[in-house]
Design a protein around this motif. Structure first.
Motif, PDB file in Angstrom:
ATOM      1  N   ALA A   1       0.935  -1.182  -0.095  1.00 53.44           N
ATOM      2  CA  ALA A   1       0.099  -0.025  -0.049  1.00 53.44           C
ATOM      3  C   ALA A   1       0.764   1.328   0.154  1.00 53.44           C
ATOM      4  CB  ALA A   1      -0.964   0.049   1.129  1.00 53.44           C
ATOM      5  N   GLU A   2       1.913   1.370   0.654  1.00 55.82           N
ATOM      6  CA  GLU A   2       2.728   2.524   0.880  1.00 55.82           C
ATOM      7  C   GLU A   2       3.439   2.806  -0.570  1.00 55.82           C
ATOM      8  OE1 GLU A   2       4.931   5.378   3.009  1.00 55.82           O
ATOM      9  OE2 GLU A   2       3.215   4.093   3.616  1.00 55.82           O
ATOM     10  N   ALA A   3       3.743   1.777  -1.322  1.00 59.96           N
ATOM     11  CA  ALA A   3       4.379   1.971  -3.029  1.00 59.96           C
ATOM     12  C   ALA A   3       3.155   2.536  -3.524  1.00 59.96           C
ATOM     13  CB  ALA A   3       4.717   0.683  -3.249  1.00 59.96           C
ATOM     14  N   MET A   4       1.921   2.050  -3.455  1.00 59.84           N
ATOM     15  CA  MET A   4       0.737   2.518  -4.272  1.00 59.84           C
ATOM     16  C   MET A   4       0.491   3.848  -3.791  1.00 59.84           C
ATOM     17  SD  MET A   4      -2.126  -0.533  -3.583  1.00 59.84           S
ATOM     18  CE  MET A   4      -1.558  -2.084  -3.829  1.00 59.84           C
ATOM     19  N   VAL A   5       0.615   4.478  -2.650  1.00 60.82           N
ATOM     20  CA  VAL A   5       0.451   5.915  -2.266  1.00 60.82           C
ATOM     21  C   VAL A   5       1.491   6.685  -3.019  1.00 60.82           C
ATOM     22  CG1 VAL A   5       0.760   7.435  -0.406  1.00 60.82           C
ATOM     23  CG2 VAL A   5      -0.651   5.577  -0.077  1.00 60.82           C
ATOM     24  N   HIS A   6       2.635   6.315  -3.104  1.00 62.64           N
ATOM     25  CA  HIS A   6       4.008   7.034  -3.645  1.00 62.64           C
ATOM     26  C   HIS A   6       3.944   7.202  -5.104  1.00 62.64           C
ATOM     27  CE1 HIS A   6       6.323   7.817   0.001  1.00 62.64           C
ATOM     28  NE2 HIS A   6       6.578   6.432   0.334  1.00 62.64           N
ATOM     29  N   MET A   7       3.173   6.176  -5.574  1.00 63.68           N
ATOM     30  CA  MET A   7       3.171   5.979  -7.191  1.00 63.68           C
ATOM     31  C   MET A   7       1.816   6.749  -7.526  1.00 63.68           C
ATOM     32  SD  MET A   7       4.373   5.178  -9.927  1.00 63.68           S
ATOM     33  CE  MET A   7       5.530   3.665  -9.825  1.00 63.68           C
ATOM     34  N   ALA A   8       0.929   6.825  -6.523  1.00 65.46           N
ATOM     35  CA  ALA A   8      -0.365   7.855  -6.866  1.00 65.46           C
ATOM     36  C   ALA A   8       0.292   9.213  -6.884  1.00 65.46           C
ATOM     37  CB  ALA A   8      -1.302   7.424  -5.954  1.00 65.46           C
ATOM     38  N   LYS A   9       1.098   9.728  -5.859  1.00 68.54           N
ATOM     39  CA  LYS A   9       1.540  11.015  -5.990  1.00 68.54           C
ATOM     40  C   LYS A   9       2.392  11.506  -7.294  1.00 68.54           C
ATOM     41  CE  LYS A   9       1.902  11.165  -0.930  1.00 68.54           C
ATOM     42  NZ  LYS A   9       2.656  11.374   0.304  1.00 68.54           N
ATOM     43  N   LEU A  10       3.197  10.502  -7.468  1.00 69.49           N
ATOM     44  CA  LEU A  10       4.180  10.743  -8.692  1.00 69.49           C
ATOM     45  C   LEU A  10       2.998  10.844  -9.876  1.00 69.49           C
ATOM     46  CD1 LEU A  10       6.951   8.083  -8.191  1.00 69.49           C
ATOM     47  CD2 LEU A  10       6.902  10.728  -7.765  1.00 69.49           C
ATOM     48  N   LEU A  11       2.241  10.071 -10.203  1.00 73.40           N
ATOM     49  CA  LEU A  11       1.306  10.119 -11.127  1.00 73.40           C
ATOM     50  C   LEU A  11       0.116  11.416 -11.359  1.00 73.40           C
ATOM     51  CD1 LEU A  11       0.112   6.486 -11.401  1.00 73.40           C
ATOM     52  CD2 LEU A  11       1.301   7.443 -13.298  1.00 73.40           C
ATOM     53  N   ARG A  12       0.061  11.863 -10.177  1.00 68.01           N
ATOM     54  CA  ARG A  12      -0.643  13.051  -9.864  1.00 68.01           C
ATOM     55  C   ARG A  12       0.200  14.336 -10.535  1.00 68.01           C
ATOM     56  NH1 ARG A  12      -4.184  14.361  -4.348  1.00 68.01           N
ATOM     57  NH2 ARG A  12      -5.238  12.447  -5.275  1.00 68.01           N
ATOM     58  N   GLN A  13       1.507  14.223  -9.957  1.00 65.79           N
ATOM     59  CA  GLN A  13       2.363  15.282 -10.206  1.00 65.79           C
ATOM     60  C   GLN A  13       2.794  15.247 -11.534  1.00 65.79           C
ATOM     61  OE1 GLN A  13       4.943  15.058  -7.052  1.00 65.79           O
ATOM     62  NE2 GLN A  13       3.439  15.626  -5.431  1.00 65.79           N
ATOM     63  N   GLY A  14       2.973  14.143 -12.234  1.00 66.06           N
ATOM     64  CA  GLY A  14       3.729  14.033 -13.391  1.00 66.06           C
ATOM     65  C   GLY A  14       5.238  13.878 -13.125  1.00 66.06           C
ATOM     66  N   ALA A  15       5.698  13.313 -11.950  1.00 61.69           N
ATOM     67  CA  ALA A  15       7.137  13.425 -11.682  1.00 61.69           C
ATOM     68  C   ALA A  15       7.914  12.102 -11.621  1.00 61.69           C
ATOM     69  CB  ALA A  15       6.986  14.062  -9.996  1.00 61.69           C
ATOM     70  N   ALA A  16       9.250  12.246 -11.641  1.00 62.61           N
ATOM     71  CA  ALA A  16      10.139  11.175 -11.648  1.00 62.61           C
ATOM     72  C   ALA A  16      10.108  10.289 -12.955  1.00 62.61           C
ATOM     73  CB  ALA A  16       9.770  10.245 -10.450  1.00 62.61           C
ATOM     74  N   GLY A  17       9.729  11.162 -14.131  1.00 63.47           N
ATOM     75  CA  GLY A  17       9.872  10.759 -15.382  1.00 63.47           C
ATOM     76  C   GLY A  17       8.518  10.097 -15.606  1.00 63.47           C
TER      77      GLY A  17
ATOM     78  N   ASP B   1      -1.059  11.036 -14.724  1.00 63.29           N
ATOM     79  CA  ASP B   1      -2.243  10.388 -15.122  1.00 63.29           C
ATOM     80  C   ASP B   1      -3.141  10.246 -13.920  1.00 63.29           C
ATOM     81  OD1 ASP B   1      -4.158   8.067 -15.547  1.00 63.29           O
ATOM     82  OD2 ASP B   1      -2.427   7.009 -16.650  1.00 63.29           O
ATOM     83  N   LEU B   2      -4.090  11.020 -13.896  1.00 62.73           N
ATOM     84  CA  LEU B   2      -4.882  11.293 -12.546  1.00 62.73           C
ATOM     85  C   LEU B   2      -5.796  10.049 -12.533  1.00 62.73           C
ATOM     86  CD1 LEU B   2      -6.253  15.120 -13.103  1.00 62.73           C
ATOM     87  CD2 LEU B   2      -4.338  14.023 -11.609  1.00 62.73           C
ATOM     88  N   LYS B   3      -6.178   9.510 -13.560  1.00 62.12           N
ATOM     89  CA  LYS B   3      -7.215   8.247 -13.584  1.00 62.12           C
ATOM     90  C   LYS B   3      -6.370   7.297 -12.826  1.00 62.12           C
ATOM     91  CE  LYS B   3     -10.265   5.323 -16.111  1.00 62.12           C
ATOM     92  NZ  LYS B   3      -9.646   3.877 -15.668  1.00 62.12           N
ATOM     93  N   ARG B   4      -5.204   6.759 -13.083  1.00 57.58           N
ATOM     94  CA  ARG B   4      -4.132   5.717 -12.747  1.00 57.58           C
ATOM     95  C   ARG B   4      -4.013   6.204 -11.286  1.00 57.58           C
ATOM     96  NH1 ARG B   4      -2.970   0.666 -11.529  1.00 57.58           N
ATOM     97  NH2 ARG B   4      -0.783   0.418 -11.758  1.00 57.58           N
ATOM     98  N   SER B   5      -3.666   7.372 -10.958  1.00 57.30           N
ATOM     99  CA  SER B   5      -3.411   7.864  -9.809  1.00 57.30           C
ATOM    100  C   SER B   5      -4.200   7.491  -8.639  1.00 57.30           C
ATOM    101  CB  SER B   5      -2.896   9.518  -9.783  1.00 57.30           C
ATOM    102  OG  SER B   5      -2.682  10.082  -8.482  1.00 57.30           O
TER     103      SER B   5
END
Length: 323
Positions: A90-106, A110-114
């Protein structure tokens, strides 16, 4: 001998076989057995036949953020973070959700996936996942839902996140109750959640390792200013100048210039109110005010305390300003 002592000695190729003999390991290099906690040890654990999800998460976040022992390597970081979330972390899901919301770290925005990842984490009981999910419903980020259902789900997850101790959610829920946005307008609930948010901030401050972020500092200042104002005006709580001044002073001590200005004005107003109360205790003035039709012309001014009339003028002027 120098090599045996661990000094850095350049390799000199006198003969092919001599060059091989002079190759040595720098004392700064990783040891062959990869000590616990080292990057190579994390990689071994993350890439083992039965991989450690915790190692995948730790490796992913360190490569994304960078550290004292590695430059940011976002592509590798995302790779390991993806491995961890695919394993159900779940922690990894949260971090990836934040990256996808911001479009960060390459990764592309993607708001839907986030939203999907945040909701999965929320359903697993992750408080930050609940907070991200509430924000998504609140703002319509990738949810595909609007209207009453959107408000209902935003309220549901916001309350869950706040109850779970998410600092931003507690402030947002307090704001919502104060403004009547997505939830019922309720001053007492607003004050309750602002106080809970402040308690959360104090608890996090006790355990933090680094400095408080600017965003977090602004939120804490905002909570103190809002609580100070609500106590000053008696909105959602008993009116208390003393409590109001305490909250406003805390915001000012944290560096808020607007809070300092408000504090200075509140102190002056509080002093004026105190003098006003003392003046109204004067028996002669009390008698004068209690008799209908009585004016200053038939009042014995000598019976008033010295300076009373000057103060009355100030009081009347302040009332005129308030109106």
């Amino acid at each position: 001998q120098a090599a045996a002592a661990g000094s850095l000695v350049p390799m000199i190729t006198l003969r092919p076989w001599v060059g091989v003999l002079l190759v040595f390991r720098s004392p700064l290099a990783l040891s062959p057995d990869c000590p616990d906690g080292s990057l190579c040890h994390l990689r071994e654990q993350a890439d083992a036949e039965e991989p450690s999800v915790e190692a995948q998460l730790a490796l992913g976040m360190e490569y994304i953020r960078g550290s004292y022992r590695t430059q940011p390597r976002p592509k590798e970081g995302v790779h390991w973070l993806t491995k961890a979330l695919e394993a159900g972390n779940a922690e990894a899901m949260v971090h990836m959700a934040k990256l996808l919301r911001q479009g960060a770290a390459g990764v592309g925005k993607d708001l839907k996936r986030s939203f999907e990842l945040a909701e999965r984490a929320a359903n697993k009981g992750h408080v930050d996942g609940m907070d991200l999910t509430a924000q998504a419903y609140w703002n319509g980020w990738g949810t595909g839902i609007s209207g009453k259902k959107q408000k209902k789900l935003a309220s549901k997850w916001l309350k869950k996140a706040a109850a779970g101790g998410a600092f931003p959610a507690q402030i947002q829920l307090a704001d919502a109750h104060r403004e009547g946005h997505f939830v019922e307008r309720d001053g007492e609930e607003a004050v309750k959640w602002y106080k809970k948010a402040l308690a959360t901030a104090d608890r996090l401050n006790e355990t933090r390792k680094g400095p408080i972020s600017k965003d977090a500092m602004k939120l804490i200042q905002k909570v103190c200013i809002t609580l100070g104002t609500m106590h000053w005006k008696g909105h959602g709580t008993e009116k208390s100048a003393t409590t109001a001044l305490e909250y406003m002073a805390r915001a000012a001590d944290l560096g808020s210039e607007p809070a300092q200005k408000a504090l200075d004005k509140m102190k002056k107003d509080a002093e004026m109110e105190k003098q006003k109360e003392e003046l109204l205790k004067d028996p002669a003035l009390e008698a004068w005010l209690s008799v209908p039709g009585k004016t200053e012309h038939n009042m014995k001014l000598k019976d008033l305390a010295p300076g009373s009339m000057e103060f009355i003028d100030k009081v009347l002027q302040s009332q005129k300003t308030d109106l």
